[in-house]
Write a protein that holds these residues in place. Structure first.
Motif, PDB file in Angstrom:
ATOM      1  N   ALA A 156      -0.323  21.468  12.827  1.00  0.00           N
ATOM      2  CA  ALA A 156      -1.044  20.739  11.777  1.00  0.00           C
ATOM      3  C   ALA A 156      -0.622  19.261  11.754  1.00  0.00           C
ATOM      4  N   LEU A 157       0.664  19.015  11.956  1.00  0.00           N
ATOM      5  CA  LEU A 157       1.131  17.619  12.028  1.00  0.00           C
ATOM      6  C   LEU A 157       0.481  16.923  13.222  1.00  0.00           C
ATOM      7  N   ASN A 158       0.422  17.645  14.337  1.00  0.00           N
ATOM      8  CA  ASN A 158      -0.174  17.096  15.558  1.00  0.00           C
ATOM      9  C   ASN A 158      -1.609  16.646  15.316  1.00  0.00           C
ATOM     10  N   GLU A 159      -2.303  17.451  14.547  1.00  0.00           N
ATOM     11  CA  GLU A 159      -3.721  17.190  14.319  1.00  0.00           C
ATOM     12  C   GLU A 159      -3.952  16.134  13.234  1.00  0.00           C
ATOM     13  N   VAL A 175      -4.285  19.847   5.308  1.00  0.00           N
ATOM     14  CA  VAL A 175      -4.568  18.978   4.153  1.00  0.00           C
ATOM     15  C   VAL A 175      -3.276  18.262   3.741  1.00  0.00           C
ATOM     16  N   ALA A 176      -2.189  19.011   3.725  1.00  0.00           N
ATOM     17  CA  ALA A 176      -0.910  18.420   3.292  1.00  0.00           C
ATOM     18  C   ALA A 176      -0.495  17.267   4.206  1.00  0.00           C
ATOM     19  N   PHE A 177      -0.735  17.411   5.511  1.00  0.00           N
ATOM     20  CA  PHE A 177      -0.222  16.422   6.464  1.00  0.00           C
ATOM     21  C   PHE A 177      -1.233  15.330   6.808  1.00  0.00           C
ATOM     22  N   ARG A 178      -2.425  15.386   6.217  1.00  0.00           N
ATOM     23  CA  ARG A 178      -3.458  14.383   6.530  1.00  0.00           C
ATOM     24  C   ARG A 178      -2.901  12.970   6.313  1.00  0.00           C
ATOM     25  N   ASP A 179      -2.813  12.173   7.380  1.00  0.00           N
ATOM     26  CA  ASP A 179      -2.348  10.780   7.345  1.00  0.00           C
ATOM     27  C   ASP A 179      -0.923  10.617   6.806  1.00  0.00           C
ATOM     28  N   ALA A 180      -0.147  11.694   6.830  1.00  0.00           N
ATOM     29  CA  ALA A 180       1.216  11.593   6.291  1.00  0.00           C
ATOM     30  C   ALA A 180       2.051  10.600   7.100  1.00  0.00           C
ATOM     31  N   ASP A 181       2.771   9.738   6.387  1.00  0.00           N
ATOM     32  CA  ASP A 181       3.711   8.800   7.019  1.00  0.00           C
ATOM     33  C   ASP A 181       5.101   9.429   7.110  1.00  0.00           C
ATOM     34  N   ILE A 182       5.371  10.309   6.157  1.00  0.00           N
ATOM     35  CA  ILE A 182       6.676  10.966   6.059  1.00  0.00           C
ATOM     36  C   ILE A 182       6.420  12.418   5.697  1.00  0.00           C
ATOM     37  N   ALA A 183       7.155  13.342   6.327  1.00  0.00           N
ATOM     38  CA  ALA A 183       7.021  14.757   5.945  1.00  0.00           C
ATOM     39  C   ALA A 183       8.410  15.379   5.856  1.00  0.00           C
ATOM     40  N   PHE A 184       8.652  16.038   4.746  1.00  0.00           N
ATOM     41  CA  PHE A 184       9.867  16.834   4.564  1.00  0.00           C
ATOM     42  C   PHE A 184       9.465  18.294   4.724  1.00  0.00           C
ATOM     43  N   LEU A 185       9.929  18.949   5.776  1.00  0.00           N
ATOM     44  CA  LEU A 185       9.584  20.363   5.979  1.00  0.00           C
ATOM     45  C   LEU A 185      10.717  21.230   5.404  1.00  0.00           C
ATOM     46  N   SER A 219       0.853  -1.194   0.000  1.00  0.00           N
ATOM     47  CA  SER A 219       0.000   0.000   0.000  1.00  0.00           C
ATOM     48  C   SER A 219       0.892   1.248   0.000  1.00  0.00           C
ATOM     49  N   PRO A 220       0.379   2.330  -0.596  1.00  0.00           N
ATOM     50  CA  PRO A 220       1.227   3.505  -0.773  1.00  0.00           C
ATOM     51  C   PRO A 220       1.617   4.159   0.549  1.00  0.00           C
ATOM     52  N   VAL A 221       2.802   4.731   0.572  1.00  0.00           N
ATOM     53  CA  VAL A 221       3.270   5.552   1.691  1.00  0.00           C
ATOM     54  C   VAL A 221       2.948   6.998   1.338  1.00  0.00           C
ATOM     55  N   ARG A 222       2.360   7.710   2.311  1.00  0.00           N
ATOM     56  CA  ARG A 222       1.951   9.096   2.045  1.00  0.00           C
ATOM     57  C   ARG A 222       3.076  10.045   2.469  1.00  0.00           C
ATOM     58  N   ILE A 223       3.526  10.853   1.534  1.00  0.00           N
ATOM     59  CA  ILE A 223       4.686  11.712   1.774  1.00  0.00           C
ATOM     60  C   ILE A 223       4.321  13.169   1.492  1.00  0.00           C
ATOM     61  N   ARG A 282       0.263   8.803  13.412  1.00  0.00           N
ATOM     62  CA  ARG A 282       0.927   8.864  14.733  1.00  0.00           C
ATOM     63  C   ARG A 282       2.381   8.376  14.663  1.00  0.00           C
ATOM     64  N   ASP A 283       2.729   7.714  13.567  1.00  0.00           N
ATOM     65  CA  ASP A 283       4.115   7.249  13.385  1.00  0.00           C
ATOM     66  C   ASP A 283       4.869   8.076  12.356  1.00  0.00           C
ATOM     67  N   VAL A 284       4.361   9.273  12.067  1.00  0.00           N
ATOM     68  CA  VAL A 284       4.992  10.086  11.024  1.00  0.00           C
ATOM     69  C   VAL A 284       6.470  10.315  11.330  1.00  0.00           C
ATOM     70  N   ARG A 285       7.268  10.378  10.283  1.00  0.00           N
ATOM     71  CA  ARG A 285       8.684  10.728  10.438  1.00  0.00           C
ATOM     72  C   ARG A 285       8.884  12.064   9.733  1.00  0.00           C
ATOM     73  N   VAL A 286       9.262  13.080  10.506  1.00  0.00           N
ATOM     74  CA  VAL A 286       9.319  14.463  10.016  1.00  0.00           C
ATOM     75  C   VAL A 286      10.777  14.914   9.957  1.00  0.00           C
ATOM     76  N   LEU A 287      11.234  15.291   8.782  1.00  0.00           N
ATOM     77  CA  LEU A 287      12.599  15.797   8.635  1.00  0.00           C
ATOM     78  C   LEU A 287      12.540  17.285   8.311  1.00  0.00           C
TER      79      LEU A 287
END
Ligand code: NAD
Ligand code: LMR
Length: 327
Positions: free
Chosen positions: A116-119, A77-87, A4-8, A123-128
């Motif tokens: 926004a990430l908090n919301e 909207v950008a972070f909805r269910d995100a598994d990975i986030a590059f800030l 299944s896709p990873v949301r980035i 819950r396992d997002v990895r934020v760089l």
């Protein structure tokens, strides 16, 4: 594809680092050729036209791993269910500025995005955090996301690690890929402490191969520390391709694995090495499937203690300077 896709999510997605980053993510360079990804691209309202162009080009690459994409100017909207986030999205410095001069301009972005990430994020997002000053912006985002574990956040110090490795390889006349156990301590700023006391190549100590302490102190450390400014001076704009490459390296080692290799990551301190809790401090780690393990107990000699204190003091000052935003 069966996975299944990873949301980035990528912020600052119409900017120059993102232009070197999103195509590599979409091509499989981050998570591999059999892992589909869905990209969510965040930028300011006035950049939505440019973002549309980026999406057109992504489409035109026909990447088999790109399972979907969307553009937005809304962090939730950008972070909805995100598994990975590059800030990435933040103002870059110009000539003559230090990265911490950006604190006033950029800090607010990271309180908003942390909330926004908090919301919205997994819950396992990895934020760089890449946007400068990266360590303190990551600290702000983490503190603004109290429902997420501090382990969800890191700041990018991998570009400095890669710069240090290339310079050492040149000096010692070895292949850069053979270098192990290199460390960059502290802040992504000229106070950082690139430290090759433990580094090895093919089982041999780099310190013995180089054996030139004057070069270490007077050339290596300041050159690595000021490399970002040298790129700005030469290019007229801050590093972009090498920054995107380092972001891929750091996130891939974090979420896929460093396979026992030490890599430098700025992570929230747990008090190790006398760094106050939560300060985002560059340390050596190994990582496997999103779980980071610090390399602890490394010895500090007099010079290392001095360098360590300088970069730590700067991060304490930056933390104190943003305290009002987190009150
Ligand atoms: P850029 O100006 O080309 O792009 C930044 C993008 O961020 C722009 O499209 C802008 O519209 C967008 N942006 C601004 N505020 C935003 C917000 N609130 N939400 C979403 N998007 C927003 O800059 P760049 O060269 O891509 O650099 C981005 C940041 O990365 C800078 O702060 C730069 O200093 C930093 N950087 C860090 C490292 C590192 O090693 N940590 C390396 C290179 C650059
Ligand atoms: C870099 O190290 O290249 C970036 O942080 C950009 C900068 O401002 O130096």
């Amino acid at each position: 594809m069966e996975k299944s896709p990873v949301r980035i999510a990528v912020t600052g997605a119409a900017g120059q680092i993102a232009y070197a980053l999103v195509f590599r993510i979409a091509s499989g360079a981050l998570l591999g050729p059999d892992q589909p990804v869905v990209l969510t691209l965040l930028d300011l309202p006035q950049m939505q036209g440019a973002l549309k162009g980026v999406m057109m080009e992504l489409e035109d690459c026909a990447f088999p791993t790109l399972a979907g994409m969307a553009a937005t100017d809304d962090p939730k909207v950008a972070f909805r269910d995100a598994d990975i986030a590059f800030l990435v999205g933040a103002r870059p410095r110009g000539k003559g500025m230090e990265r911490k001069d950006l604190l006033g301009a950029n800090a607010e972005i990271f309180t908003v995005q942390g909330r926004a990430l908090n919301e919205a994020a997994s819950r396992d997002v990895r934020v760089l955090v890449v946007g400068n000053p990266a360590n303190t912006n990551a600290y702000i985002a983490m503190k603004s996301a109290p429902d997420l574990s501090p382990a969800c956040f890191s700041a990018m110090i991998r570009l400095d690690h890669n710069r240090a490795a290339s310079m050492l390889a040149g000096k010692a006349g070895i292949d850069v890929g053979t270098i192990e156990k290199l460390v960059v301590w502290g802040n992504h700023s000229p106070t950082m402490y690139p430290d090759y006391r433990f580094a090895e190549s093919g089982g041999r100590k780099l310190a013995a191969m180089i054996d030139d302490e004057a070069w270490n102190r007077e050339v290596f450390i300041p050159t690595v520390g000021k490399r970002g400014a040298a790129v700005i001076e030469a290019r007229g704009a801050s590093s972009a391709a090498s920054a995107a490459n380092a972001a891929i390296d750091q996130m891939r080692d974090w979420v896929v694995g460093s396979h026992g290799k030490w890599v430098s990551m700025a992570i929230a301190s747990d008090g190790s090495y006398g760094v106050p809790e939560d300060i985002m401090f560059g340390v050596p780690v190994t990582a496997e499937r999103g779980v980071v393990t610090r390399i602890s107990g490394l010895a500090m000699d007099e010079f290392a203690t001095e360098r360590f204190a300088i970069t730590l003091n700067e991060l304490k000052e930056e933390r104190d300077a943003v305290a009002h935003l987190l009150a």
